[in-house]
Write a protein that holds these residues in place. Structure first.
Motif, PDB file in Angstrom:
ATOM      1  N   THR A   3      31.230  24.261  31.980  1.00 43.29           N
ATOM      2  CA  THR A   3      31.846  24.640  30.707  1.00 43.29           C
ATOM      3  C   THR A   3      32.746  25.864  30.805  1.00 43.29           C
ATOM      4  OG1 THR A   3      29.892  25.965  30.134  1.00 43.29           O
ATOM      5  CG2 THR A   3      29.950  23.676  29.361  1.00 43.29           C
ATOM      6  N   SER A   4      32.676  26.628  31.900  1.00 43.01           N
ATOM      7  CA  SER A   4      33.472  27.860  31.989  1.00 43.01           C
ATOM      8  C   SER A   4      34.730  27.629  32.812  1.00 43.01           C
ATOM      9  CB  SER A   4      32.649  28.983  32.622  1.00 43.01           C
ATOM     10  OG  SER A   4      32.296  28.660  33.949  1.00 43.01           O
ATOM     11  N   GLY A   5      35.787  28.350  32.417  1.00 45.71           N
ATOM     12  CA  GLY A   5      37.039  28.336  33.170  1.00 45.71           C
ATOM     13  C   GLY A   5      37.365  29.732  33.646  1.00 45.71           C
ATOM     14  N   THR A   6      38.614  30.111  33.510  1.00 39.97           N
ATOM     15  CA  THR A   6      39.039  31.439  33.963  1.00 39.97           C
ATOM     16  C   THR A   6      38.386  32.528  33.122  1.00 39.97           C
ATOM     17  OG1 THR A   6      41.170  30.533  34.654  1.00 39.97           O
ATOM     18  CG2 THR A   6      41.040  32.918  34.355  1.00 39.97           C
ATOM     19  N   GLN A   7      37.901  33.559  33.802  1.00 37.87           N
ATOM     20  CA  GLN A   7      37.283  34.701  33.136  1.00 37.87           C
ATOM     21  C   GLN A   7      37.890  35.985  33.688  1.00 37.87           C
ATOM     22  OE1 GLN A   7      32.990  34.466  33.557  1.00 37.87           O
ATOM     23  NE2 GLN A   7      33.062  32.247  33.487  1.00 37.87           N
ATOM     24  N   ALA A   8      38.170  36.937  32.820  1.00 41.38           N
ATOM     25  CA  ALA A   8      38.719  38.228  33.230  1.00 41.38           C
ATOM     26  C   ALA A   8      37.850  39.335  32.654  1.00 41.38           C
ATOM     27  CB  ALA A   8      40.161  38.378  32.746  1.00 41.38           C
ATOM     28  N   THR A   9      37.465  40.279  33.494  1.00 51.71           N
ATOM     29  CA  THR A   9      36.554  41.351  33.104  1.00 51.71           C
ATOM     30  C   THR A   9      37.132  42.692  33.520  1.00 51.71           C
ATOM     31  OG1 THR A   9      34.673  39.877  33.481  1.00 51.71           O
ATOM     32  CG2 THR A   9      34.200  42.243  33.345  1.00 51.71           C
ATOM     33  N   GLY A  10      37.200  43.623  32.586  1.00 53.23           N
ATOM     34  CA  GLY A  10      37.594  44.986  32.917  1.00 53.23           C
ATOM     35  C   GLY A  10      36.446  45.708  33.596  1.00 53.23           C
ATOM     36  N   ILE A  11      36.735  46.414  34.686  1.00 48.26           N
ATOM     37  CA  ILE A  11      35.720  47.118  35.469  1.00 48.26           C
ATOM     38  C   ILE A  11      35.938  48.617  35.324  1.00 48.26           C
ATOM     39  CG2 ILE A  11      34.705  47.441  37.753  1.00 48.26           C
ATOM     40  CD1 ILE A  11      34.406  44.584  36.658  1.00 48.26           C
ATOM     41  N   ARG A  12      34.908  49.313  34.854  1.00 47.04           N
ATOM     42  CA  ARG A  12      34.999  50.769  34.741  1.00 47.04           C
ATOM     43  C   ARG A  12      34.839  51.424  36.112  1.00 47.04           C
ATOM     44  NH1 ARG A  12      31.400  51.989  29.288  1.00 47.04           N
ATOM     45  NH2 ARG A  12      32.877  51.032  27.808  1.00 47.04           N
ATOM     46  N   THR A  13      35.557  52.498  36.308  1.00 44.29           N
ATOM     47  CA  THR A  13      35.482  53.268  37.547  1.00 44.29           C
ATOM     48  C   THR A  13      35.320  54.744  37.200  1.00 44.29           C
ATOM     49  OG1 THR A  13      37.847  53.789  37.701  1.00 44.29           O
ATOM     50  CG2 THR A  13      37.129  51.659  38.596  1.00 44.29           C
ATOM     51  N   PRO A  14      34.984  55.574  38.179  1.00 47.65           N
ATOM     52  CA  PRO A  14      35.104  57.016  37.946  1.00 47.65           C
ATOM     53  C   PRO A  14      36.559  57.374  37.652  1.00 47.65           C
ATOM     54  CG  PRO A  14      33.903  56.550  39.977  1.00 47.65           C
ATOM     55  CD  PRO A  14      34.497  55.250  39.533  1.00 47.65           C
ATOM     56  N   ILE A  15      36.786  58.550  37.089  1.00 47.73           N
ATOM     57  CA  ILE A  15      38.153  59.027  36.909  1.00 47.73           C
ATOM     58  C   ILE A  15      38.760  59.272  38.284  1.00 47.73           C
ATOM     59  CG2 ILE A  15      39.616  60.838  35.945  1.00 47.73           C
ATOM     60  CD1 ILE A  15      38.288  58.998  33.866  1.00 47.73           C
ATOM     61  N   ILE A  16      39.875  58.607  38.546  1.00 51.71           N
ATOM     62  CA  ILE A  16      40.512  58.705  39.859  1.00 51.71           C
ATOM     63  C   ILE A  16      41.346  59.978  39.921  1.00 51.71           C
ATOM     64  CG2 ILE A  16      42.032  57.559  41.503  1.00 51.71           C
ATOM     65  CD1 ILE A  16      39.372  56.084  40.852  1.00 51.71           C
ATOM     66  N   SER A  17      41.168  60.735  40.995  1.00 53.10           N
ATOM     67  CA  SER A  17      41.871  61.998  41.185  1.00 53.10           C
ATOM     68  C   SER A  17      42.737  61.940  42.439  1.00 53.10           C
ATOM     69  CB  SER A  17      40.864  63.151  41.315  1.00 53.10           C
ATOM     70  OG  SER A  17      40.082  63.266  40.140  1.00 53.10           O
ATOM     71  N   PRO A  18      43.764  62.788  42.515  1.00 55.32           N
ATOM     72  CA  PRO A  18      44.598  62.829  43.720  1.00 55.32           C
ATOM     73  C   PRO A  18      43.758  63.042  44.980  1.00 55.32           C
ATOM     74  CG  PRO A  18      45.655  64.066  41.965  1.00 55.32           C
ATOM     75  CD  PRO A  18      44.294  63.683  41.456  1.00 55.32           C
ATOM     76  N   GLY A  19      44.065  62.239  45.989  1.00 55.56           N
ATOM     77  CA  GLY A  19      43.350  62.343  47.251  1.00 55.56           C
ATOM     78  C   GLY A  19      42.127  61.464  47.370  1.00 55.56           C
ATOM     79  N   ASP A  20      41.708  60.807  46.301  1.00 56.74           N
ATOM     80  CA  ASP A  20      40.529  59.951  46.357  1.00 56.74           C
ATOM     81  C   ASP A  20      40.752  58.753  47.283  1.00 56.74           C
ATOM     82  OD1 ASP A  20      38.959  61.468  44.703  1.00 56.74           O
ATOM     83  OD2 ASP A  20      39.254  60.225  42.917  1.00 56.74           O
ATOM     84  N   ASP A  21      39.663  58.286  47.872  1.00 57.12           N
ATOM     85  CA  ASP A  21      39.676  57.071  48.697  1.00 57.12           C
ATOM     86  C   ASP A  21      39.563  55.886  47.746  1.00 57.12           C
ATOM     87  OD1 ASP A  21      39.231  54.934  50.379  1.00 57.12           O
ATOM     88  OD2 ASP A  21      37.723  55.946  51.601  1.00 57.12           O
ATOM     89  N   LEU A  22      40.689  55.403  47.278  1.00 55.25           N
ATOM     90  CA  LEU A  22      40.687  54.407  46.214  1.00 55.25           C
ATOM     91  C   LEU A  22      40.097  53.059  46.652  1.00 55.25           C
ATOM     92  CD1 LEU A  22      41.364  53.972  43.248  1.00 55.25           C
ATOM     93  CD2 LEU A  22      43.639  53.209  43.946  1.00 55.25           C
ATOM     94  N   PRO A  23      40.404  52.531  47.825  1.00 55.60           N
ATOM     95  CA  PRO A  23      39.764  51.266  48.207  1.00 55.60           C
ATOM     96  C   PRO A  23      38.239  51.361  48.185  1.00 55.60           C
ATOM     97  CG  PRO A  23      41.627  51.699  49.640  1.00 55.60           C
ATOM     98  CD  PRO A  23      41.430  52.934  48.818  1.00 55.60           C
ATOM     99  N   ARG A  24      37.694  52.474  48.653  1.00 54.75           N
ATOM    100  CA  ARG A  24      36.236  52.634  48.632  1.00 54.75           C
ATOM    101  C   ARG A  24      35.713  52.699  47.211  1.00 54.75           C
ATOM    102  NH1 ARG A  24      32.988  56.818  47.863  1.00 54.75           N
ATOM    103  NH2 ARG A  24      34.691  58.330  47.985  1.00 54.75           N
ATOM    104  N   ASP A 373      42.321  54.096  26.209  1.00 55.57           N
ATOM    105  CA  ASP A 373      41.115  54.760  26.690  1.00 55.57           C
ATOM    106  C   ASP A 373      39.988  53.799  27.049  1.00 55.57           C
ATOM    107  OD1 ASP A 373      40.403  53.896  24.184  1.00 55.57           O
ATOM    108  OD2 ASP A 373      40.046  55.904  23.343  1.00 55.57           O
ATOM    109  N   LYS A 374      40.325  52.570  27.434  1.00 54.62           N
ATOM    110  CA  LYS A 374      39.284  51.608  27.803  1.00 54.62           C
ATOM    111  C   LYS A 374      38.563  52.017  29.091  1.00 54.62           C
ATOM    112  CE  LYS A 374      41.471  47.637  25.567  1.00 54.62           C
ATOM    113  NZ  LYS A 374      40.487  47.597  24.474  1.00 54.62           N
ATOM    114  N   GLY A 375      39.262  52.708  29.979  1.00 53.76           N
ATOM    115  CA  GLY A 375      38.620  53.166  31.201  1.00 53.76           C
ATOM    116  C   GLY A 375      38.318  52.061  32.185  1.00 53.76           C
ATOM    117  N   THR A 376      39.138  51.002  32.177  1.00 52.31           N
ATOM    118  CA  THR A 376      38.925  49.874  33.096  1.00 52.31           C
ATOM    119  C   THR A 376      40.200  49.623  33.907  1.00 52.31           C
ATOM    120  OG1 THR A 376      39.532  48.320  31.327  1.00 52.31           O
ATOM    121  CG2 THR A 376      37.183  48.773  31.653  1.00 52.31           C
TER     122      THR A 376
END
Length: 391
Positions: A3-24, A373-376
């Motif tokens: 019964t389900s098709g395409t689904q999209a979900t916003g994922i919250r993260t920490p606040i990203i700062s300069p120099g952060d290891d974004l892939p991790r 301000d969703k933060g996702t």
């Protein structure tokens, strides 16, 4: 039948700062979501990461003084004309402040009744009622106000003519022919986004002296600034009163590394894209939204190309209109399973959206994450490559 098709979900993260290891950080956020939702990442899941956090992690910023220095180097003396900037506090006002700081004088030529992405100064009805031809009629700011009155934007209530004039030694004219600026100066920056190549070509053919576009400002570091070698100032946003955040660079490396880390952590081969503005039109405000130079500056190989889809309601009506219920479903499933690998131009695709997968997915991501301000800043899309025959 699933019964389900395409689904999209916003994922919250920490606040990203300069120099952060974004892939991790993105990988950790996705794994935390999977634990919370009692699910696992799967092959062909799509991970969208907004360009804003990629640029923040890269510390890809520039000050108005650095913008001014680049402009000053390109136009040491005289008036600089700016043709067809969009109407935006976030996107252009701070760029204008830096450009005006680096030039002796600036003449800004605005298009009307709207800018390139659909922000209206006046309505088409006002234009018609006034008997004005935007392709040939030219106005000073005072003449335009006298003709059309109040010019506050419908959604933001900003008077963009007043705002832009306040940002330095700035004069404003309004005209639809980019070559009108040459009556004021032969030193020009084409500030439009998607039509910049045509604008530059017309100006050069009309005898302009020096013509640049916004991709050629801050396309290399200036006094230690950030930069974007391909897009320069295009795609930038206001970071604070004295800085812009530039469109991220090296995005191909980022999507490949995120894909690699998720594979190492989960065994799933996901698709990854960096997304900016979506491409869709607001029916009330008329804005097209796409103020970035592209929807997605980089994506993994599985997101290349166009969808290869049948129009379900077309084949339901045209080929199987005599069938009902399970019989209709079974016939349609067989039809989908037997479809050609290349349906371009076929009648059975009529009515499907003729856009690239990366643009469609990027626009979906932009709608999910929003601009507030969703933060996702990360979006997980599942089942995008499924169809009615998928189990």
């Amino acid at each position: 039948m699933r019964t389900s098709g395409t689904q999209a979900t916003g994922i919250r993260t920490p606040i990203i700062s300069p120099g952060d290891d974004l892939p991790r950080l993105v990988t950790e956020a996705l794994l935390a979501y999977c634990t919370e939702a009692d699910t696992k990442l799967q092959d062909q899941d799509i991970i969208g990461v907004t360009e804003a956090v990629v640029a923040r992690a890269q510390s890809n910023y520039a000050t108005v003084e650095q913008i001014a220095a680049d402009v000053k180097a390109k136009f040491p003396t005289g008036t600089v004309g700016l043709v067809f900037p969009i109407l935006s506090r976030n996107r252009f006002s701070i760029l204008l402040r830096g450009i005006a700081m680096g030039a002796e004088k600036v003449v800004v030529q605005l298009s009307y009744p709207a800018d390139e992405v659909g922000n209206h100064l006046i309505s088409p009805a006002q234009l018609f009622d006034a008997g004005v031809n935007p392709y040939q009629d030219v106005f000073t700011e005072a003449e335009f106000r006298a003709k059309f009155g109040t010019l506050n934007h419908e959604f933001t209530a900003i008077d963009y003519l007043e705002l832009y004039r306040s940002l330095g030694n700035v004069e404003i004219i309004l005209a639809g022919d980019p070559c009108e600026i040459l009556r004021h100066t032969d030193q020009v920056i084409a500030c439009d986004i998607h039509t910049r190549a045509q604008t530059k070509q017309r100006l050069q053919a009309a005898g302009a002296g020096q013509v640049y576009d916004l991709t050629e400002i801050l396309n290399q570091p200036i006094d230690g600034s950030g930069y974007n070698a391909k897009y320069g100032l295009l795609g930038s946003n206001k970071a604070d009163e004295g800085r812009v955040k530039l469109f991220p660079h090296s995005c191909e490396e980022f999507v490949a590394e995120l894909q690699r880390q998720i594979l190492a952590q989960t065994g799933a081969t996901v698709e990854v894209l960096v997304y900016g503005d979506g491409a869709f039109k607001d029916p009330v405000g008329k804005i097209w939204e796409l103020a970035d130079p592209v929807v997605s500056p980089a994506f993994t190989a599985g997101l290349a190309g166009l969808p290869n889809e049948l129009k379900l309601k077309y084949i339901a009506d045209n080929e199987f209109g005599d069938k009902r219920g399970d019989e209709a479903r079974a016939a349609i499933v067989r039809r989908i399973e037997a479809k050609s690998r290349n349906l371009m131009g076929k009648d059975e695709t009529e009515g499907t959206t003729p856009r690239r997968i990366s643009d469609l997915v990027g626009s979906l991501c932009d709608l999910i994450s929003g601009s507030g301000d969703k933060g996702t800043p990360v979006v997980l899309i599942r089942g995008y490559f499924d169809n009615y025959a998928s189990q």
